[in-house]
Design an enzyme around this catalytic site. Structure first.
Site, mmCIF file in Angstrom:
data_model
loop_
_atom_site.group_PDB
_atom_site.id
_atom_site.type_symbol
_atom_site.label_atom_id
_atom_site.label_comp_id
_atom_site.label_asym_id
_atom_site.label_seq_id
_atom_site.Cartn_x
_atom_site.Cartn_y
_atom_site.Cartn_z
ATOM 1 N N GLY D 144 0.840 -1.181 0.000
ATOM 2 C CA GLY D 144 0.000 0.000 0.000
ATOM 3 C C GLY D 144 0.879 1.235 0.000
ATOM 4 O O GLY D 144 2.053 1.192 0.395
ATOM 5 N N CYS D 145 0.326 2.361 -0.420
ATOM 6 C CA CYS D 145 1.159 3.559 -0.556
ATOM 7 C C CYS D 145 1.517 4.149 0.813
ATOM 8 O O CYS D 145 2.667 4.529 1.053
ATOM 9 C CB CYS D 145 0.499 4.594 -1.465
ATOM 10 S SG CYS D 145 -1.200 4.989 -1.056
ATOM 11 N N TYR D 146 0.540 4.240 1.710
ATOM 12 C CA TYR D 146 0.861 4.678 3.066
ATOM 13 C C TYR D 146 1.846 3.713 3.710
ATOM 14 O O TYR D 146 2.803 4.094 4.379
ATOM 15 C CB TYR D 146 -0.400 4.734 3.937
ATOM 16 C CG TYR D 146 -1.201 6.002 3.863
ATOM 17 C CD1 TYR D 146 -0.630 7.228 4.183
ATOM 18 C CD2 TYR D 146 -2.548 5.971 3.517
ATOM 19 C CE1 TYR D 146 -1.405 8.393 4.150
ATOM 20 C CE2 TYR D 146 -3.316 7.122 3.477
ATOM 21 C CZ TYR D 146 -2.738 8.330 3.794
ATOM 22 O OH TYR D 146 -3.494 9.483 3.766
#
Lengths: 333, 333, 333, 333
Positions: D144-146
């Site tokens: 995921g980006c976070y």
């Protein structure tokens, strides 16, 4: 070893974009980047996006630049002529400043002031015959960013006799990077975000350049500062001189150009689609109520409007494929 | 108890701004706010900026509205005519939608479609004689936001014989709230930020309204969506019909108007200065190269372009001072 | 004639917002606005949003200010102490700068440097007992904008024994107007738009002010510059010292405060809802995974964080209703 | 002919960025791009920045994808598992969705719901030993980006015993493209511009992924939506477990990583510098007041947070140099 390249004035926004493009160019090798007040600084201290580029800004002096095969001048308007005059004839130069764009000394005097340095080959390859001239030149004057946008929208229509040259009306908005990196109050984020502001209304220094290259003889040009970092959107209108389809004229004119895209009917250019790419998007129609031709053009003022265009010109000057190291694709959203 | 006010369609952006203005108005007492899909919700659940306003959205039905002395209709275009027809004659109505703006049924058919509801008194008090008509009216059609901007820039010049009405060229950019609150992909923040995009190029539904109220007979109007929540900046050009100073004409026309400000020479309107206020800023010049008149106008599309204007009209309709509850001051930066 | 008011340093952003609020205040009459480099300029040349305010900036000298009943000092940090010392004791002063906020001279020395001017009554009326002190004071030190946000989120929880004071972690982002109006490269729109950038990480000058007023004894505070003109969003976390509901503690603490709003459960503060208003929005929860208390606070750094707060304090100092001339409503979108 | 590549779900933002990167990749040849509601549309009608890419979206069906050597799944969370199960074992797959990230079925159930598809090799090459595992895998779950941002900031500090894993506090803000391209009211430009808004406070579905890969055992994570199209800035704090220099730990951990840059001392990551590049920027310090370790990480959520990372993983899976077709340089301003 490829072609040795120097960038003078590389601490500004156009300079930073040039350094980015050169880092991905297979034939041009950056050997020197110069800056004025930031000489001695690492490149990525000034341009944090260029992380990992191991180089330090040199002073902007002729000796350093003279060792390159190709010099890009990304200096403030009025500063490149004196420097260029001190570089050897054999060094190829692309000037991103305005100094060598205008053939008309009096227009230079009216809008810029100071001595006129004389015109170089005009660096807009998509103009008829211009590729050949650029390929043969050792000195090329890159276009202004507004000028490139408007000329690409307008020149084919005037050349084809489709648009009257004497009553062109242009409103064009630009992102803030077009105004440079100097710290000025009216360019502060607090002032710009949420704001559209016109400037130099009624008399802008790009008017003579646009007229010279587009064939327009009467031009009302109003520039607007827009709340975005990059991008120019120009709305260009002119009276028609017949019943031609303006989109068809543009599509024909740019059929073989890799960096000018006449969009399919029904789709209009917008700036975000051009961000980071070397590309001008065009669309045209005839206004239902007034009958005027309306052309909308979009490009990235730092891309096809400055650094991308400069690399395109340099490719031609060195006999490389025009698209070397350049992409028309934008970085969106 | 003051004047009882209802707002129909108060869940949109113009509706929210109306509620904010009404909360600070000394004579108008909000008794009802209605919404469609959000009926039953507290006002500040839908408009979190209206924190502390203790009221719940009612359904948009005639019975509820009929109890008010004054009804603002802030409904989507095409929905207010049917509702207005069911309200008692004694209720004063200001319609923020387009339904009752156009006198010309065929223009309505061309641009909006559906049955033409007929024109109401046009709600732009700064037009000559219009204040008196509005004061006498029980039904007022508020202007469109683009239309207000452009008409204020243009009408005095045409009326004074200073500008030719047959070749007006306008490019105007608007913040996104002008496009409403419906969830549409092209209005997503990811699409809009960093972007300028033209739309409805060559045929915009505001053209007949602008022509009707400004005296223009030929109008090229290109609207552009700009990356900011509010604000319209219109660049209006026309051929001069004499040698008058356009700024002087505007200054004379609006000398007594509290909400239209012709700026001192050398200062140009920009949108941020109008944010949150009920004010239109104007400046004009003659283009050096083309000789065209250039007028730039800025206003807040939700303020003087919608909710502020609506309150201004309502003040007149109830014999209140025109400025009651309104301020020309902007919220900047 | 009402209460005569002067604003020193009125050319900055907080000064401009003060002038806007004063223009709508029924008891305070602006008699003087001073500026440094822009003395002699009309107010609306410097603040174009204040169109129509007919006044010219005076020099910032004590004589001019001494004639007022109330002086707001909106000067750069470190400049108000010397000026305040030259004003008569009878003039009431609200200092928007940091000079008189800290009781601890060594904290002043560590973070600001220069001589410590001594603390004035701290201008945050929502702290327990503080309204009375402010009402009795002739000298009030307005809070810092970050400090106000964080203290309002934190102080009741520490006071109630709900949050451990020794391990508070805050990340807060601010719009650019909090950084002032001086032309600096890193505040240029080209740099800020599309960017989030932390600054003064690990040591920020607001830490002692926050600790002094909130009861925190250990505080990690990281500020971030955000791409918007106004607004602060603070995320405040602390270890719980029991099983209380943090939202209930806040709701109880601020039940009677007109300008602090604990939102209904499920709704979280966001900055746009506070723009232009004098209001702090709060919400709190317990983190599922870590068990930490999380409080989010939002306000307008120029409103409740500066100019609005200053007017609120001044209202109290003159025995006026605290809400005079102030609205909690935001200007959104 | 190079390696044949298909992208499923290519009409979203991550999909568009993948198509852009693939267009410049020397070994991967895009043969198919699929979409759901936009099947049949030209690529550049959906992604206008991809001007000139001559291809039409196909339907997202297994048969079409099965002919590729490499498939990127850029589908909404919960949709990739079913599709992946229908693809031949020999096709290499990188899933940009969340379906195959979590090893813990109960964490999946808590935060996503529905059946747990089982974990694939976790696609973060900078974790110790992970490059080898990715190179050997035929199925890789992109981060995921976070999660990527926070794990890169935190994992080396926990692994080195420098940071306590049980009390990590993270506040991270993301640009809007991280929220996808579906039309939702709260993502409208009118709502987002000028606004910072927290969401999923107290319970975010990325928490288990971050804990699984970073070694954190207690994590408070508050995400914030920021008014910019791209970029994540994470402020990560943890209690120190010794007196080590956190920057030195990070610098050592990433000394050989081409896409993770620990900045020189005194320079802090900010998002704009990472826009368009495949790069994570890091800096760390010890907080003066609280003694906490503070790490700030920035990356482009569509670049190193999604599409760039996916290409990096795919390069490893095909034995290509990890940097093939990728650049760490950002497009700024």
């Amino acid at each position: 070893m490829g072609i040795r390249v120097a960038v003078a004035g590389a601490s500004g926004y156009a300079g930073g974009e040039l350094l980015r493009l050169l880092a991905g160019h297979p034939e041009f090798d950056l050997v020197t980047a110069t800056a004025h007040s930031q000489a001695g600084q690492p490149l990525d201290a000034v341009h944090p996006q260029l992380v990992g580029l191991e180089m330090t800004f040199a002073e902007t002096v002729p000796d350093v630049l003279a060792e390159a095969d190709l010099v890009f001048l990304a200096l403030p308007h009025g500063q490149s002529a004196a420097l260029a005059a001190q570089l050897p004839a054999g060094v190829r130069i692309v000037d991103l400043g305005a100094d060598h764009r205008l053939a008309d000394a009096s227009a230079w005097a009216d809008y810029y002031g100071g001595p006129h340095a004389g015109a170089w080959t005009y660096g807009l390859p998509e103009l008829p015959g211009q590729r050949t001239r650029i390929a043969a030149a050792t000195r090329v004057a890159n276009t202004g960013c507004y000028a490139a946008t408007i000329i690409l929208a307008l020149a084919p229509l005037i050349a084809a006799g489709a648009a009257a040259p004497d009553d062109v009306v242009v409103v064009a908005a630009s992102g803030t990077s077009g105004a440079g990196r100097a710290a000025k109050t009216h360019l502060l984020a607090s002032e710009v975000m949420g704001d559209l502001s016109p400037y130099k209304v009624g008399a802008h220094q790009h008017v003579p350049e646009i007229k010279q290259a587009s064939g327009a003889t009467g031009l009302s040009f109003t520039p607007v500062l827009a709340p975005m970092p990059r991008g120019i959107l120009a709305t260009v209108t002119a009276r028609p001189t017949g019943t031609v389809d303006p989109r068809a004229v543009l599509a024909r004119a740019y059929a073989d150009d890799p960096f000018v895209h006449v969009l399919p009917e029904g789709r209009w250019p917008h700036t975000a689609a051009t961000l980071g790419g070397n590309s001008c998007h065009l669309q045209a129609t005839v206004d239902v109520d007034s009958g005027r031709l309306i052309v909308v053009a979009a490009l990235d003022n730092l891309g096809k409007g400055a650094a991308g265009q400069a690399v395109q010109n340099a490719n031609l000057m060195f006999g490389l494929p025009e698209t070397t190291g350049l992409s028309p694709l934008g970085v969106t959203p």
